[in-house]
Scaffold this motif. Structure first.
Motif, PDB file in Angstrom:
ATOM      1  N   TYR A 246      43.777  34.893  38.186  1.00  0.00           N
ATOM      2  CA  TYR A 246      42.619  35.038  39.076  1.00  0.00           C
ATOM      3  C   TYR A 246      42.777  36.343  39.833  1.00  0.00           C
ATOM      4  CZ  TYR A 246      45.477  33.674  43.119  1.00  0.00           C
ATOM      5  OH  TYR A 246      46.442  33.644  44.108  1.00  0.00           O
ATOM      6  N   SER A 247      41.714  36.823  40.435  1.00  0.00           N
ATOM      7  CA  SER A 247      41.789  38.092  41.173  1.00  0.00           C
ATOM      8  C   SER A 247      42.530  37.890  42.482  1.00  0.00           C
ATOM      9  CB  SER A 247      40.379  38.611  41.453  1.00  0.00           C
ATOM     10  OG  SER A 247      39.771  39.014  40.258  1.00  0.00           O
ATOM     11  N   VAL A 248      43.678  38.548  42.592  1.00  0.00           N
ATOM     12  CA  VAL A 248      44.502  38.452  43.801  1.00  0.00           C
ATOM     13  C   VAL A 248      44.105  39.589  44.744  1.00  0.00           C
ATOM     14  CG1 VAL A 248      46.867  38.640  44.672  1.00  0.00           C
ATOM     15  CG2 VAL A 248      46.384  37.307  42.601  1.00  0.00           C
ATOM     16  N   ARG A 249      43.752  39.232  45.949  1.00  0.00           N
ATOM     17  CA  ARG A 249      43.339  40.260  46.929  1.00  0.00           C
ATOM     18  C   ARG A 249      44.266  40.302  48.141  1.00  0.00           C
ATOM     19  NH1 ARG A 249      38.529  38.175  44.656  1.00  0.00           N
ATOM     20  NH2 ARG A 249      37.335  39.784  43.558  1.00  0.00           N
ATOM     21  N   LYS A 250      45.372  39.561  48.057  1.00  0.00           N
ATOM     22  CA  LYS A 250      46.388  39.616  49.113  1.00  0.00           C
ATOM     23  C   LYS A 250      47.761  39.501  48.443  1.00  0.00           C
ATOM     24  CE  LYS A 250      47.257  37.813  53.688  1.00  0.00           C
ATOM     25  NZ  LYS A 250      47.142  36.653  54.569  1.00  0.00           N
TER      26      LYS A 250
ATOM     27  N   ARG B  81      36.979  48.291  40.349  1.00  0.00           N
ATOM     28  CA  ARG B  81      36.102  49.421  40.002  1.00  0.00           C
ATOM     29  C   ARG B  81      35.133  49.731  41.162  1.00  0.00           C
ATOM     30  NH1 ARG B  81      33.891  53.151  39.913  1.00  0.00           N
ATOM     31  NH2 ARG B  81      32.978  54.446  38.261  1.00  0.00           N
ATOM     32  N   GLY B  82      35.258  48.972  42.234  1.00  0.00           N
ATOM     33  CA  GLY B  82      34.304  49.143  43.341  1.00  0.00           C
ATOM     34  C   GLY B  82      34.738  50.209  44.335  1.00  0.00           C
ATOM     35  N   TYR B  83      35.161  51.335  43.810  1.00  0.00           N
ATOM     36  CA  TYR B  83      35.609  52.435  44.674  1.00  0.00           C
ATOM     37  C   TYR B  83      34.696  53.639  44.475  1.00  0.00           C
ATOM     38  CZ  TYR B  83      37.644  53.089  40.047  1.00  0.00           C
ATOM     39  OH  TYR B  83      37.816  53.159  38.675  1.00  0.00           O
TER      40      TYR B  83
ATOM     41  N   ARG C 204      34.286  32.540  43.255  1.00  0.00           N
ATOM     42  CA  ARG C 204      33.741  33.107  42.007  1.00  0.00           C
ATOM     43  C   ARG C 204      34.616  32.775  40.792  1.00  0.00           C
ATOM     44  NH1 ARG C 204      32.370  39.149  43.728  1.00  0.00           N
ATOM     45  NH2 ARG C 204      30.564  38.740  45.032  1.00  0.00           N
ATOM     46  N   HIS C 205      35.896  32.629  41.055  1.00  0.00           N
ATOM     47  CA  HIS C 205      36.814  32.347  39.941  1.00  0.00           C
ATOM     48  C   HIS C 205      36.402  31.088  39.178  1.00  0.00           C
ATOM     49  CE1 HIS C 205      40.459  32.124  37.604  1.00  0.00           C
ATOM     50  NE2 HIS C 205      40.679  30.904  38.052  1.00  0.00           N
ATOM     51  N   PHE C 206      35.792  30.174  39.900  1.00  0.00           N
ATOM     52  CA  PHE C 206      35.459  28.887  39.271  1.00  0.00           C
ATOM     53  C   PHE C 206      34.008  28.855  38.769  1.00  0.00           C
ATOM     54  CE2 PHE C 206      38.764  28.336  42.445  1.00  0.00           C
ATOM     55  CZ  PHE C 206      39.773  27.816  41.646  1.00  0.00           C
ATOM     56  N   MET C 207      33.303  29.980  38.960  1.00  0.00           N
ATOM     57  CA  MET C 207      31.892  30.020  38.562  1.00  0.00           C
ATOM     58  C   MET C 207      31.736  30.758  37.241  1.00  0.00           C
ATOM     59  SD  MET C 207      30.537  30.899  42.376  1.00  0.00           S
ATOM     60  CE  MET C 207      28.963  31.497  41.852  1.00  0.00           C
ATOM     61  N   ARG C 208      31.869  30.053  36.156  1.00  0.00           N
ATOM     62  CA  ARG C 208      31.658  30.674  34.853  1.00  0.00           C
ATOM     63  C   ARG C 208      30.427  30.035  34.218  1.00  0.00           C
ATOM     64  NH1 ARG C 208      35.091  33.757  36.698  1.00  0.00           N
ATOM     65  NH2 ARG C 208      36.869  34.545  35.517  1.00  0.00           N
ATOM     66  N   LYS C 209      29.612  30.877  33.580  1.00  0.00           N
ATOM     67  CA  LYS C 209      28.442  30.360  32.883  1.00  0.00           C
ATOM     68  C   LYS C 209      28.875  29.444  31.753  1.00  0.00           C
ATOM     69  CE  LYS C 209      25.467  34.322  33.768  1.00  0.00           C
ATOM     70  NZ  LYS C 209      24.760  35.472  33.197  1.00  0.00           N
TER      71      LYS C 209
HETATM   72  C1  LIG Z   1      35.414  45.625  35.598  1.00  0.00           C
HETATM   73  C2  LIG Z   1      35.770  44.857  36.846  1.00  0.00           C
HETATM   74  C3  LIG Z   1      35.648  45.456  38.077  1.00  0.00           C
HETATM   75  C4  LIG Z   1      36.008  44.769  39.241  1.00  0.00           C
HETATM   76  N1  LIG Z   1      36.001  45.415  40.446  1.00  0.00           N
HETATM   77  C5  LIG Z   1      36.408  44.762  41.553  1.00  0.00           C
HETATM   78  C6  LIG Z   1      36.502  45.440  42.796  1.00  0.00           C
HETATM   79  O1  LIG Z   1      36.278  46.644  42.902  1.00  0.00           O
HETATM   80  N2  LIG Z   1      36.891  44.739  43.886  1.00  0.00           N
HETATM   81  C7  LIG Z   1      37.208  43.411  43.817  1.00  0.00           C
HETATM   82  O2  LIG Z   1      37.573  42.830  44.848  1.00  0.00           O
HETATM   83  N3  LIG Z   1      37.147  42.728  42.636  1.00  0.00           N
HETATM   84  C8  LIG Z   1      36.768  43.380  41.513  1.00  0.00           C
HETATM   85  N4  LIG Z   1      36.754  42.726  40.308  1.00  0.00           N
HETATM   86  C9  LIG Z   1      37.124  41.308  40.239  1.00  0.00           C
HETATM   87  C10 LIG Z   1      35.912  40.420  39.921  1.00  0.00           C
HETATM   88  O3  LIG Z   1      35.090  40.331  41.053  1.00  0.00           O
HETATM   89  C11 LIG Z   1      36.441  39.055  39.472  1.00  0.00           C
HETATM   90  O4  LIG Z   1      37.151  39.199  38.274  1.00  0.00           O
HETATM   91  C12 LIG Z   1      35.325  38.018  39.258  1.00  0.00           C
HETATM   92  O5  LIG Z   1      34.619  37.774  40.437  1.00  0.00           O
HETATM   93  C13 LIG Z   1      35.884  36.694  38.739  1.00  0.00           C
HETATM   94  O6  LIG Z   1      36.899  36.213  39.609  1.00  0.00           O
HETATM   95  P1  LIG Z   1      38.386  35.961  39.086  1.00  0.00           P
HETATM   96  O7  LIG Z   1      38.923  37.275  38.577  1.00  0.00           O
HETATM   97  O8  LIG Z   1      39.155  35.471  40.293  1.00  0.00           O
HETATM   98  O9  LIG Z   1      38.331  34.936  38.001  1.00  0.00           O
HETATM   99  C14 LIG Z   1      36.425  43.415  39.149  1.00  0.00           C
HETATM  100  C15 LIG Z   1      36.569  42.823  37.884  1.00  0.00           C
HETATM  101  C16 LIG Z   1      36.258  43.528  36.747  1.00  0.00           C
HETATM  102  C17 LIG Z   1      36.455  42.866  35.401  1.00  0.00           C
END
Ligand SMILES: Cc1cc2nc3c(=O)[nH]c(=O)nc-3n(C[C@H](O)[C@H](O)[C@H](O)COP(=O)(O)O)c2cc1C
Length: 174
Positions: free
Chosen positions: A11-15, A123-125, A160-165
């Motif tokens: 999952y996306s780790v932000r901390k 990629r959100g930079y 969002r991690h749990f929200m998949r189509k």
């Molecule tokens: C191409 C791509 C760009 C992303 N850019 C960012 C970002 O700039 N910042 C951020 O916090 N998450 C970013 N993410 C994470 C996504 O938001 C995340 O993968 C999605 O919401 C699903 O959540 P999960 O990774 O926890 O399953 C990015 C993911 C991908 C694949």
């Protein structure tokens, strides 16, 4: 671990915790990227490993999307060597470099997960700020950052991690 299980674990780790990432683990992550397939084996990617204090400070200042991770991989590709498909009449300007770099990044992300590490694909930079901070990439195309580290104790997946189509929304049988 079964690949579906690994995919659920990621999952996306932000901390991130401040725990050091072992050099052997970084090597394995980079090796997974090295083994990834690329179009016509072009391997146009170049990965910049940000782990020194100085380089980390630069990336932390350039974008909050680095989330103070102890390791940040800056994934780029070189347009001079990336795959082009001049036979494609629909996309005559097709450049496979971005897709190839994404495949390499995915392989590294999943290897890091397998090794018990957390990752964030970013990629959100504002790319310009990153180009300003790192002149080493001036002739390359910046595709993404891969933040890597041990998740903080209180890290957890976002909703969002749990929200998949459903598959029925994203697949079509012809
Ligand atoms: C191409 C791509 C760009 C992303 N850019 C960012 C970002 O700039 N910042 C951020 O916090 N998450 C970013 N993410 C994470 C996504 O938001 C995340 O993968 C999605 O919401 C699903 O959540 P999960 O990774 O926890 O399953 C990015 C993911 C991908 C694949």
């Amino acid at each position: 671990m079964d690949f579906i299980e690994l995919s659920k674990k990621r999952y996306s780790v932000r901390k991130f915790s401040s725990q050091k990432v072992e050099d052997e683990k970084i090597e394995k992550i980079l090796e997974a990227g090295r083994l990834a397939p690329t179009a016509k084996n072009s391997q146009s990617h170049k990965i910049f490993i940000i782990k020194s204090k100085d380089a980390l400070e630069k990336i932390y200042s350039a974008t909050p999307m680095s989330y103070h991770a102890p390791i940040v991989l800056m994934v780029c590709y070189d347009k001079k060597t990336s795959y082009k498909n001049t036979a494609d009449t629909h996309y005559p300007d097709y450049d496979g470099g971005g897709v190839d770099a994404a495949i390499v990044t995915t392989a590294m992300m999943m290897e890091a997960t397998e090794l018990g590490l957390g990752t964030l694909w970013a990629r959100g930079y504002d790319s310009q700020k990153i180009y300003d901070a790192f002149p080493q990439i001036k002739d390359l195309e910046l595709v993404c950052l891969l933040d890597i580290g041990y998740p903080a104790e209180d890290s957890s997946p976002s909703e969002r991690h749990f929200m998949r189509k459903e598959l029925s929304e994203t697949t079509v049988e012809l």
